[in-house]
Design a protein around this motif. Structure first.
Motif, mmCIF file in Angstrom:
data_model
loop_
_atom_site.group_PDB
_atom_site.id
_atom_site.type_symbol
_atom_site.label_atom_id
_atom_site.label_comp_id
_atom_site.label_asym_id
_atom_site.label_seq_id
_atom_site.Cartn_x
_atom_site.Cartn_y
_atom_site.Cartn_z
ATOM 1 N N ALA A 74 25.154 -26.816 53.451
ATOM 2 C CA ALA A 74 23.928 -27.338 52.852
ATOM 3 C C ALA A 74 22.699 -26.625 53.404
ATOM 4 N N LEU A 75 22.691 -26.365 54.702
ATOM 5 C CA LEU A 75 21.563 -25.669 55.317
ATOM 6 C C LEU A 75 21.490 -24.219 54.844
ATOM 7 N N GLU A 76 22.637 -23.563 54.653
ATOM 8 C CA GLU A 76 22.639 -22.197 54.134
ATOM 9 C C GLU A 76 22.062 -22.152 52.728
ATOM 10 N N ARG A 82 14.793 -21.425 49.990
ATOM 11 C CA ARG A 82 13.456 -21.240 50.563
ATOM 12 C C ARG A 82 13.079 -19.764 50.618
ATOM 13 N N LEU A 83 14.076 -18.879 50.713
ATOM 14 C CA LEU A 83 13.814 -17.444 50.739
ATOM 15 C C LEU A 83 13.700 -16.845 49.341
ATOM 16 N N GLY A 84 13.849 -17.695 48.323
ATOM 17 C CA GLY A 84 13.734 -17.229 46.952
ATOM 18 C C GLY A 84 14.986 -16.601 46.402
ATOM 19 N N LEU A 85 16.107 -16.776 47.081
ATOM 20 C CA LEU A 85 17.382 -16.225 46.600
ATOM 21 C C LEU A 85 18.078 -17.253 45.728
#
Length: 302
Positions: A74-76, A82-85
């Motif tokens: 979930a964190l990944e 958040r990095l836009g990926l």
């Protein structure tokens, strides 16, 4: 410990998909690769993590790592978002364990606005739903336990009030002399499943322990309500469900001065996951509106 992320993914996949072959297909590897990863993880921690069977089941040590595996995943996903990926992140998925009565009354309307989240719901009695947080199969749970599961936070939601009700025809047939010790011992009751103790608790509140009337198991919320309305037996229903049927005469109260009050709590992983935080906010806000007035107004409550 230096835990391998591929091994953690393999453990999660085996439990999610119920076996090694289906887990392998989901991760696009061979069943042998999945087996080797699980064995390596078991060797590293010195314990059996998966009970081989159909379906495969997590052991108590495995539950600790399963929760870690799901938190890492979930964190990944959140980090990628958040990095836009976005293509790699995919749609956030939130695993929840909810008691059936909350699901049938206030939880779904509360979560309906969160259209960008995929939900996986599991129904469980509120007295047992915290177990799913312990074994790693849920990220959040509506539970009757005020004691936080290790690694989780807890917040009170309010009171779910239950009323003992039956159809008028049922009362005429089984309770012609009223709701008393003798009639309650013979009148059938509707029970959700073998973990549902609410009807028995209400009986004990009224007449003390020892009564064991006949009962029907009806393990679906809508069908449970219908079975009660159609006169299969009496039952305790959430006030939120019972109120309109009491108002139109489809159901009647067995004891107008007594209710069963069940405190509910929200428990969730103590991690920084925006989708889970949004779910928590939606549920606690809805509970403040819907459940806040449930704990007042009747004598003899529990």
């Amino acid at each position: 410990m230096d835990l391998n992320s591929e091994q953690l993914r393999a453990l999660s996949a085996v439990i999610d998909h119920g076996g090694f072959e289906t887990a392998a297909a989901s991760l696009h590897v061979t069943p042998s690769a999945i087996s080797q990863r699980i064995k390596a993880l078991e060797k590293q921690v010195g314990a059996v993590l998966v009970r081989r069977g159909k379906p495969a089941a997590v052991t108590e040590p495995g539950a600790v790592l399963l929760r870690l595996a799901r938190q890492v995943a979930a964190l990944e996903t959140d980090a990628a978002r958040r990095l836009g990926l976005d293509e790699q992140a995919g749609r956030p998925r939130v695993l929840l364990v909810i008691n059936a009565d909350s699901m049938a009354t206030w939880v779904l309307p509360a979560l309906a606005p969160l259209q960008d989240i995929s939900f996986e719901f599991t129904l469980e009695d509120q007295d047992y739903s915290a177990d799913s947080l312990r074994n790693g199969t849920a990220m959040g749970a509506v539970t009757s336990s005020s004691t936080a599961v290790q690694g989780c936070s807890v917040e009170p939601l309010g009171i779910m009030r239950y009323l003992a009700v039956a159809s008028p025809d049922f009362v005429g047939r089984w309770l012609p002399e009223g709701w008393n010790h003798v009639s309650a011992a013979a009148a059938p009751m509707v029970v959700f499943n073998r973990r549902d103790s609410l009807q028995q608790r209400f009986l004990s509140d009224c007449f003390g322990p020892g009564l064991a009337p006949p009962h029907h198991f009806v393990p679906a919320s809508w069908d449970f309500l219908q079975a009660t309305r159609l006169g299969f037996g009496w039952a305790v229903l959430p006030d939120l469900q019972a109120a309109p049927l009491l108002a139109d005469g489809s159901l009647v109260l067995l004891d107008a001065g007594r209710a069963l009050d069940v405190p509910l709590f929200w428990q969730q992983w103590r991690v920084d996951l925006p989708p889970l935080s949004r779910v928590a906010e939606a549920l606690t806000s809805a509970a403040a509106r819907v459940l806040a007035s449930q704990g007042t107004g009747l004598a003899g409550t529990r």
